[in-house]
Design an enzyme around this catalytic site. Structure first.
Site, PDB file in Angstrom:
ATOM      1  N   ASP A  18      20.434 -99.080  -0.325  1.00 27.96           N
ATOM      2  CA  ASP A  18      20.970 -99.992  -1.467  1.00 27.96           C
ATOM      3  C   ASP A  18      22.717 -99.509  -1.473  1.00 27.96           C
ATOM      4  O   ASP A  18      23.146 -99.559  -2.420  1.00 27.96           O
ATOM      5  CB  ASP A  18      20.754 -99.918  -2.837  1.00 27.96           C
ATOM      6  CG  ASP A  18      20.352-101.326  -3.434  1.00 27.96           C
ATOM      7  OD1 ASP A  18      20.460-102.518  -2.564  1.00 27.96           O
ATOM      8  OD2 ASP A  18      20.027-101.448  -4.681  1.00 27.96           O
ATOM      9  N   SER A  38      23.536 -95.821  -2.945  1.00 30.73           N
ATOM     10  CA  SER A  38      24.756 -96.644  -3.449  1.00 30.73           C
ATOM     11  C   SER A  38      26.337 -96.022  -2.815  1.00 30.73           C
ATOM     12  O   SER A  38      26.315 -96.099  -1.601  1.00 30.73           O
ATOM     13  CB  SER A  38      24.465 -96.394  -5.127  1.00 30.73           C
ATOM     14  OG  SER A  38      25.235 -97.705  -5.605  1.00 30.73           O
ATOM     15  N   HIS A  55      18.692-101.990  -8.189  1.00 30.61           N
ATOM     16  CA  HIS A  55      19.300-100.940  -7.786  1.00 30.61           C
ATOM     17  C   HIS A  55      18.648 -99.548  -8.071  1.00 30.61           C
ATOM     18  O   HIS A  55      18.707 -98.460  -7.535  1.00 30.61           O
ATOM     19  CB  HIS A  55      20.744-100.980  -8.426  1.00 30.61           C
ATOM     20  CG  HIS A  55      21.702-100.021  -7.428  1.00 30.61           C
ATOM     21  ND1 HIS A  55      21.965-100.125  -6.231  1.00 30.61           N
ATOM     22  CD2 HIS A  55      22.635 -99.200  -7.985  1.00 30.61           C
ATOM     23  CE1 HIS A  55      22.826 -99.349  -5.683  1.00 30.61           C
ATOM     24  NE2 HIS A  55      23.374 -99.001  -6.876  1.00 30.61           N
TER      25      HIS A  55
END
EC number: 3.1.1.47
Length: 444
Positions: free
Chosen positions: A297, A274, A352
């Site tokens: 991600d 992330s 996620h």
């Protein structure tokens, strides 16, 4: 689906109702929460709900795995990380997963909920362990490739252990950095040497946006600091590898000198999730010692436009199916330049948080309620991600292993994978500087 704040409050009220019989003439659950009776009841509820029990998977490789924490320089400018490594044995006790109550308080702040939610989370997960031998001796006799790992927004160094342990079980040393840029839900340092000696920690909590503050300048500044912290962590580990005397501020039983001559200095990579995925990209653009990078991600919002053309190293994007959105994918595709090695796959049915340990630490009901689990089994999702990562690392670090058996996963050749992305960016008018794709909490 309800926002995460309401989810947390709902779970809090449910737990309180079950363990504290409400008397509306004398309703004081906050005072009651510290009582032995309340703790006993909540622990019984946890057992019945199968919450807070360690389910983080062991590594699938042939090496036993050890774990320790390292802090070099006690100030907030120093380096703080959790180290996973091949160990001589695994007869030490398992590692406490989240070692301080302040991390739970930080998570409750990140969720925007009452501090009492952090208290309850501490009861759920405070004694949970992860399957790595705490302070075990490093397995000697060979040099290991090194991975620097960068956590996401609202996370911290300990909650990606399923990734760190599996990579270490396959013969890597993994250094999971805890960032001090204000993006961790909690982290700590010491104000002076006397504070170190008595263990008086100074805590830093999540830096939130001020009213009227633009987000990009803050996130881009944090991103630059994160990249520097990753490079600083690498420099320190390489100094130790060279035999430079250093002191672990935390004064643990692990002897740092074991790491001398343990690193294969030509085989260094960076991985992040992330906001950590954006950190991978920024770090690669600044530090050529990293031979390749893997962005899990990635949240691309903080990355400046000038960075995309400055990454000569191979780069691999592993995405979840349900987090990505057009403007984020468009930014990723800016990295796909001629004569640059780039790969992208998407894990079907994933969310996620499939890259974060909380996906393993919760039951199905809680996992789905907080979007910690997707439609795909969490163990299958992390296995696909880790195997694809190992294959990519073997190719670009020149490893003499058998990880090439998973080369097909890098191309997305599996019924649980999508080559490239599931997101349609055709004719999408991305307003990049005003993107609404803000990274969701790691408990979302």
């Amino acid at each position: 689906m309800l926002p995460s704040k309401l989810h947390a409050l709902f779970c809090l009220c449910t737990c309180l109702a079950l363990v504290y019989p409400f008397d509306w003439q004398d309703l004081n659950p906050v005072a009651y929460i510290e009582s032995p009776a309340w703790v006993s009841k909540i622990q019984a509820l946890m057992a019945a709900a199968n919450i807070g029990q360690s389910k983080i998977p062991r590594g699938n490789g042939s090496y036993s795995v050890g774990c320790t924490d390292l802090m070099f320089d006690y100030t907030n400018k120093g380096t703080f990380l959790r180290l996973y490594y091949p160990s001589q044995d695994d007869d030490h006790s398992d590692t406490l997963w989240i070692p301080n109550k302040e991390y739970f308080l930080g998570l409750s702040k990140f969720l925007g909920t009452h501090w009492l939610v952090g208290k309850i989370m501490g009861l759920f997960f405070g004694s949970m362990t992860t399957p790595a031998a705490w302070n075990a001796h490093l397995r000697t006799g060979e040099k290991y490739p090194l991975i620097i790992f960068s956590h996401g927004l609202g996370a911290f160094r300990t909650i990606y252990s399923a990734i760190g342990i599996d990579l270490a079980s396959h013969g890597f040393i993994v250094a999971a950095v805890e960032h001090r840029d204000g993006s961790a839900s909690s982290t700590y340092y010491f104000k002076d040497q006397s504070a170190v000696e008595i263990g008086n920690k100074s805590w830093l909590y999540l830096r939130t946006l001020k009213r009227g503050e633009e987000e990009f300048p803050l996130r881009n500044e944090q991103l630059r600091q994160r990249a520097k912290e990753c490079s600083q962590a690498l420099s320190l580990i390489l100094d130790i590898d060279h035999g430079r005397p250093v002191t672990n501020v935390l004064d643990l039983e692990f002897d740092v000198e074991q790491l001398k001559d343990s690193i294969d200095r030509d085989k260094i990579a960076i991985i992040g999730h992330s906001f950590g995925g954006a950190t991978v990209i920024q770090t690669l653009s600044e530090d050529q010692r990293f031979r390749c990078g893997i962005a899990l991600d990635a949240w691309m919002f903080p990355v400046g436009d000038e960075v995309y053309s400055r990454i000569p190293q191979p780069l691999f994007f592993i995405n979840s199916e349900r987090f990505q959105y057009p403007s984020n994918i468009i930014r990723m595709k800016k990295c796909f330049l001629p004569d640059r090695e780039r790969k992208m796959i998407t894990i079907r049915g994933s969310v996620h948080q499939n890259f974060v340990d909380f996906t393993f630490a919760t039951s199905k009901i809680i996992g789905y309620l907080f979007t910690l689990k997707g439609d795909i089994d969490s163990n299958v999702a992390i296995s696909l991600s880790n195997k694809a990562s190992l294959a990519f690392l073997q190719k670009h670090l020149g490893l003499q292993k058998d990880f090439d058996q998973w080369d097909s996963l890098v191309e997305g050749e599996d019924h649980n994978l999508i080559p490239g992305t599931n997101i349609n960016t055709t004719n999408h008018q991305a307003i990049l500087q005003n993107s609404t794709g803000i990274e969701r909490p790691n408990l979302d």
